[in-house]
Design an enzyme around this catalytic site. Structure first.
Site, PDB file in Angstrom:
ATOM      1  N   HIS A 125      25.851 -54.907  44.439  1.00  0.00           N
ATOM      2  CA  HIS A 125      26.083 -56.090  45.268  1.00  0.00           C
ATOM      3  C   HIS A 125      26.299 -55.620  46.708  1.00  0.00           C
ATOM      4  CE1 HIS A 125      28.387 -59.565  46.805  1.00  0.00           C
ATOM      5  NE2 HIS A 125      27.931 -60.250  45.773  1.00  0.00           N
ATOM      6  N   ASP A 202      33.383 -51.387  40.651  1.00  0.00           N
ATOM      7  CA  ASP A 202      33.343 -52.800  41.031  1.00  0.00           C
ATOM      8  C   ASP A 202      33.278 -53.596  39.726  1.00  0.00           C
ATOM      9  OD1 ASP A 202      32.536 -55.364  41.544  1.00  0.00           O
ATOM     10  OD2 ASP A 202      30.906 -54.840  42.904  1.00  0.00           O
ATOM     11  N   GLN A 205      32.092 -58.302  37.738  1.00  0.00           N
ATOM     12  CA  GLN A 205      31.355 -58.961  36.654  1.00  0.00           C
ATOM     13  C   GLN A 205      31.721 -58.420  35.273  1.00  0.00           C
ATOM     14  OE1 GLN A 205      29.696 -61.619  37.117  1.00  0.00           O
ATOM     15  NE2 GLN A 205      29.286 -61.585  39.305  1.00  0.00           N
ATOM     16  N   LYS A 228      36.329 -65.335  39.593  1.00  0.00           N
ATOM     17  CA  LYS A 228      35.273 -65.146  38.583  1.00  0.00           C
ATOM     18  C   LYS A 228      35.863 -65.071  37.176  1.00  0.00           C
ATOM     19  CE  LYS A 228      32.278 -62.653  41.763  1.00  0.00           C
ATOM     20  NZ  LYS A 228      31.155 -63.542  42.113  1.00  0.00           N
ATOM     21  N   CYS A 366      22.807 -61.485  46.664  1.00  0.00           N
ATOM     22  CA  CYS A 366      23.549 -60.448  47.412  1.00  0.00           C
ATOM     23  C   CYS A 366      23.195 -59.059  46.907  1.00  0.00           C
ATOM     24  CB  CYS A 366      25.058 -60.668  47.323  1.00  0.00           C
ATOM     25  SG  CYS A 366      25.586 -62.177  48.093  1.00  0.00           S
TER      26      CYS A 366
HETATM   27  N1  PMP Z   1      30.515 -57.296  43.277  1.00  0.00           N
HETATM   28  C1  PMP Z   1      29.832 -57.975  42.340  1.00  0.00           C
HETATM   29  C2  PMP Z   1      29.155 -57.207  41.237  1.00  0.00           C
HETATM   30  C3  PMP Z   1      29.784 -59.365  42.392  1.00  0.00           C
HETATM   31  O1  PMP Z   1      29.100 -60.040  41.465  1.00  0.00           O
HETATM   32  C4  PMP Z   1      30.453 -60.051  43.436  1.00  0.00           C
HETATM   33  C5  PMP Z   1      30.391 -61.556  43.555  1.00  0.00           C
HETATM   34  N2  PMP Z   1      29.127 -62.116  43.383  1.00  0.00           N
HETATM   35  C6  PMP Z   1      31.151 -59.300  44.375  1.00  0.00           C
HETATM   36  C7  PMP Z   1      31.160 -57.937  44.265  1.00  0.00           C
HETATM   37  C8  PMP Z   1      31.879 -59.943  45.499  1.00  0.00           C
HETATM   38  O2  PMP Z   1      32.945 -60.711  45.011  1.00  0.00           O
HETATM   39  P1  PMP Z   1      33.781 -61.645  45.992  1.00  0.00           P
HETATM   40  O3  PMP Z   1      32.788 -62.472  46.732  1.00  0.00           O
HETATM   41  O4  PMP Z   1      34.630 -62.442  45.068  1.00  0.00           O
HETATM   42  O5  PMP Z   1      34.559 -60.759  46.889  1.00  0.00           O
END
Ligand code: PMP
Length: 407
Positions: A125, A202, A205, A228, A366
């Site tokens: 991401h 990270d 997910q 999430k 993203c």
């Molecule tokens: N890492 C991953 C794998 C994600 O899926 C996401 C959210 N789509 C993020 C980071 C960023 O999370 P946040 O926008 O809640 O900071």
């Protein structure tokens, strides 16, 4: 549907699931972006604002002490949820993005010199790419990238070759937000540690979908977002090994994070407060703890079993849609399915599905480097949560078939 819990009763906990959009029942399949909130979480927020609200850690008065107790109990809930050794290792942040920025800044300032190397992967991401690029601009570190295979898994041969005596940190998603691939974190931790480097995970997910135990994973840092995992927006966690956090310089300065301030010299609070400048989102921390208790009440293993069943069902149903390409087929995956349909732009399809009441994600998710890997500008993505049903997946497959014929 062979679900380990009473899904209809459980859906009642989420009032939003019974609303209509465009006069149709909502089919919410955008859970990787954010999950819906059970009543107990929303109630916890209003209860705290209505009857407890006061700033934490500062007041000697009753309300402040009660708010502080809820806030610190929440930290213990997160510690236990992640199986961290101590609450000193649980830093509250705004979410995964802020956690990774905190790490890049503080770890980078403390441990990294020009020419030191950080490794990420092609499927990260943007939150796990851009903070390291900003650090590269500031400190002249080198950012190396693990390629992925067409199955959507890390290419371990290439990965092994990226290590050098300048490798300091590897930062990887536990579960890909696009392909659903589960990275074998324990195996990776062993590899990374054998090279004398640290591992950041990270877990944005993974925390919502499977038990995550930082001791069993043997990672050095781990981040997740509350929103999430059925909690409120704007709250998340950075887990870090105490010995590393202890050495790291603060991220932001301000109230809460200091021990003593004078113009000549300022000293910092003990962990984890050293990393928590300013008034924390103490209502958010409490509400997130309520969300994690809710998840624990259902049982993370039960949730995982249900979502695995939904994923297998979705892969089978969607594979039968003519002209579909499903991206990634990792041996181990969570409930995310990304796809395109030949000749139809993902945005057009997403817009028309929306008119049928079906909410999926479209775009680059993203993860633009991953889109480049597959040679596409974007994809559609359906992602599942504990409350989704096979009927909702049927609705998605039927919608895709119907719209495809229209095109
Ligand atoms: N890492 C991953 C794998 C994600 O899926 C996401 C959210 N789509 C993020 C980071 C960023 O999370 P946040 O926008 O809640 O900071």
């Amino acid at each position: 549907m062979n679900t380990p819990y009473d899904i209809n009763a459980l859906r009642e906990d989420f009032p939003i699931l019974s609303r209509q959009v465009y006069d149709r029942p909502l089919v919410y399949l955008d859970n990787a972006a954010t999950t819906q909130k059970p009543r107990c979480v929303v109630d916890a927020i209003s209860r705290e604002y209505y009857s407890v609200n006061a700033n934490v850690h500062r007041g000697i008065h009753y309300l402040s002490q009660e708010a502080t107790r809820l806030h610190e109990e929440a930290r213990e809930t997160m510690r236990s949820f992640l199986n961290a050794a101590s609450t000193a290792e649980i830093v509250f942040t705004r979410g995964t993005t802020e956690s990774i920025n905190l790490l890049a800044t503080s770890y980078g300032e403390t441990f990294l010199k020009e020419g030191d190397e950080v490794i990420v992967s092609e499927s990260e991401h943007h939150s796990n790419i851009v903070p390291w690029q900003l650090l590269r601009d500031r400190k002249g570190i080198v950012l190396k990238v693990i390629p992925i295979t067409d199955a959507g898994e890390l290419d371990f041969d290439a990965f092994e070759k990226l290590f050098s005596d300048r490798t300091r940190l590897v930062s990887l998603a536990h579960v890909s937000n696009v392909l659903g691939t589960v990275n074998p974190i324990r195996r990776i931790a062993d590899m990374v540690h054998a090279h004398g480097a640290h591992l950041m995970v990270d877990a944005a997910q993974s925390v919502p979908h499977r038990p995550v135990d930082v001791a069993a994973l043997d990672c050095d840092f781990l981040a997740f977002s509350g929103h999430k995992v059925y909690g409120p927006t704007g709250i998340g966690v950075l887990y870090g090994r105490e010995a590393l956090l202890e050495k790291m310089v603060p991220y932001q300065g301000g109230g809460e994070m200091i021990s003593r301030v004078s113009f000549a010299h300022t000293t910092y609070e003990r962990l984890p407060y050293k990393f928590e400048a300013g008034t924390p989102d103490y209502v958010g921390t409490h509400a997130l703890a309520v969300a994690l208790d809710y998840v624990n009440g259902i049982g993370m293993q039960n949730i995982q079993k249900h979502e695995q069943m939904l994923t297998a069902y979705a892969l089978e149903k969607l594979s039968a849609v003519p002209g579909i390409t499903i991206y990634g087929h990792a041996a181990e995956r969570e409930g995310v399915v990304a796809f395109n349909i030949e000749g139809i732009h993902h945005m057009d399809m997403g817009t028309l599905l929306d008119r049928l009441g079906i909410a999926i994600r479209t775009g680059h998710h993203c993860a633009q480097p991953l889109m480049q890997h597959f040679g596409v500008e974007g994809m559609m993505r359906a992602s599942f949560a504990l409350y989704n049903t096979t009927e909702e997946i049927d609705a998605l497959a039927a919608g895709l078939n119907r719209l495809r014929q229209m095109f």
